[in-house]
Motif scaffolding. Structure first.
Motif, PDB file in Angstrom:
ATOM      1  N   MET A   1      -7.698  -9.038   2.890  1.00  0.00           N
ATOM      2  CA  MET A   1      -8.943  -8.413   2.454  1.00  0.00           C
ATOM      3  C   MET A   1      -9.126  -7.002   3.002  1.00  0.00           C
ATOM      4  N   ASN A   2      -8.359  -6.654   4.047  1.00  0.00           N
ATOM      5  CA  ASN A   2      -8.419  -5.292   4.578  1.00  0.00           C
ATOM      6  C   ASN A   2      -7.314  -4.396   4.015  1.00  0.00           C
ATOM      7  N   SER A   3      -6.496  -4.965   3.135  1.00  0.00           N
ATOM      8  CA  SER A   3      -5.402  -4.189   2.542  1.00  0.00           C
ATOM      9  C   SER A   3      -5.938  -3.244   1.473  1.00  0.00           C
ATOM     10  N   SER A   4      -5.122  -2.271   1.102  1.00  0.00           N
ATOM     11  CA  SER A   4      -5.548  -1.270   0.112  1.00  0.00           C
ATOM     12  C   SER A   4      -5.799  -1.891  -1.251  1.00  0.00           C
ATOM     13  N   GLY A   5      -5.148  -3.018  -1.533  1.00  0.00           N
ATOM     14  CA  GLY A   5      -5.316  -3.642  -2.843  1.00  0.00           C
ATOM     15  C   GLY A   5      -6.596  -4.428  -2.992  1.00  0.00           C
TER      16      GLY A   5
END
Length: 456
Positions: free
Chosen positions: A32-36
């Motif tokens: 959920m903290n990824s760029s996607g």
């Protein structure tokens, strides 16, 4: 000593649960903290096989589910209809038979068997149905038919497609509608080389094509557009410069069956020069539907049992089966075979099993509608309920084993990916889980499976 052992066991279980919970939390928050995941939504819930909570990330949040919706329809159908439930297709006639001539109409009717003419079941393929029907006609002494062939498709209501299905899906095989008489899973195949039609899996009756295909790319990026009762079909998009099989949904399955039966009669030496008519077409023309004779039944054909239907429904995610089951539940439990009635009953069923109705906003029985909103916790609760039922084996058997080795139903459509199922880890721990993500920019399937791999 016994008390000490019990305390140690409980302590070990708590530490284990904490470890798994921490690992799941780290993996989930990493996603959920990824760029996607800038604008994505995630609902995730895990319990053990006894329903004891292990981990939750917005587990109560309703999201679009795609095909994990099918776990609700399958469970309700197995419990309400029973795993030995079968659909029935029959043939009868009006008038009388005199000296080998049927002075009347030949009728074919069904209560919506979605497997009629399917290629998936041994002894239930189109040629099996053909053989048994023709044998029954001949056994009744009919050598000539003076009237028409009437396909009675009136068992369900006139709406064949659930409201809310995207127009882009309707003409493709997975967007096939539900009719009172279904045939060949309401699917046809076209072999296409580049943009040129080469052959059809069977002659498609009364359909004129608009072909806007372009040659390009290395994969099938085509779409077929058909609508119920329409005689015009459109195909567009791109296909590679090689022969590719593209599958669409039949715009009028009852008529298609009738035309094929007419050819069977001719091939079998039974004289028939009448018309093929369907009751829905008569109504479209402003005429009265023809009533099927309750006597003079010459042929009764039973579908495979429901447990076998549920197997393919879950294993191959056949939307037609789910929507047929929804109409069947509406007819059986509410006396109303509409999608609205069946969906309302499905929600009532799962509410009665203890699921918060605010977490199950169903729009159909298959998950193809983006208007389905279900929480991961509700899916886990449904899976736990199923695990305690006598029909569980038939239910569980249909769950596919995914690439990561986990037994789970998957769901995929635009901006949606989901998994729900059961898993036994290497150390023998048994989990029940659901994970749903919407609007993830990237490979949602791969990222969700990485999270679930923590349970392995």
């Amino acid at each position: 000593m016994k008390n000490t052992f019990a305390v140690l066991t409980l302590t070990t279980q708590i530490i284990f649960a904490q470890n798994i919970s921490e690992k799941l939390d780290a993996a989930t928050k990493g996603l959920m903290n990824s760029s996607g995941a800038i604008s994505s939504n995630l609902s995730f819930y895990v319990s053990d096989e006894n329903g004891n909570f292990i981990y939750e990330y917005q587990g109560n949040k309703g999201l679009s589910t795609a095909s994990t919706q099918k776990i609700f329809t399958a469970g309700a159908a197995l419990e309400v209809l029973g795993k030995n439930y079968t659909y029935t297709t029959s043939s009868s006639y009006s008038g009388n038979i005199s000296e080998g001539t049927l002075n009347g109409n030949l009728f074919i009717s069904s209560n919506g068997d979605p497997t009629l003419g399917s290629w998936r079941y041994d002894s239930y393929k189109p040629e099996n149905f053909k053989q048994k029907l023709i044998e029954s006609i001949k056994k009744s002494g009919i050598k000539k038919i003076s009237g028409d062939l009437v396909v009675d498709d009136s068992y369900f209501d006139h709406q064949t497609i659930p409201g809310g299905w995207p127009w882009n899906d309707l003409g493709n095989y997975y967007g096939a509608g539900v009719w009172g008489v279904n045939w060949r899973e309401n699917q046809f195949d076209i072999n296409i080389n580049g943009s040129e039609f080469k052959s059809f899996s069977y002659p498609l009756e009364g359909v004129n094509w608009l072909n806007d295909l372009k040659v390009g790319g290395n994969s099938d990026q085509s779409l077929i557009f058909t609508a119920p009762h329409s005689n015009v079909a459109l195909i567009n998009g791109t296909l590679p410069s090689k022969t590719v099989t593209v599958s669409g949904s039949t715009p009028n399955p009852p008529l298609q069956l009738g035309v094929e039966v007419k050819q069977w009669l001719k091939d079998s030496g039974i004289d028939f020069s009448g018309k093929v008519v369907t009751n829905s077409q008569l109504e479209i023309e402003g005429k009265k539907a023809l009533e099927v004779p309750k006597s003079n039944v010459i042929f009764t054909y039973q579908s495979p049992t429901l447990d076998k239907i549920i197997y393919w429904f879950l294993r191959k995610s056949i939307n037609l089966y789910g929507e047929t089951l929804i109409k069947t539940l509406g007819k059986e439990k509410k006396g109303n075979p509409s999608f609205k009635s069946g969906v309302a009953y499905l929600k009532e069923f799962w509410k009665s099993k203890g699921i918060n109705p605010n977490m199950i906003n169903f729009a159909d029985g298959s998950g193809l509608s983006p208007q389905n909103y279900v929480a991961a916790k509700a899916e886990v609760q449904a899976l736990l309920y199923a695990k305690k039922q006598p029909w569980f084996e038939s239910y569980y058997d249909g769950f596919p084993t995914q690439d990561n080795g986990m037994k789970m139903k998957s769901g995929t459509m635009s901006d949606t990916k989901s998994f729900a199922g059961y898993h036994t880890s290497k150390d023998g721990k048994k989990y029940v889980f659901s994970i749903i993500i919407n609007n993830y920019e990237g490979s949602g399937s791969a990222e969700l499976q990485k999270i679930l791999n923590v349970l392995k």
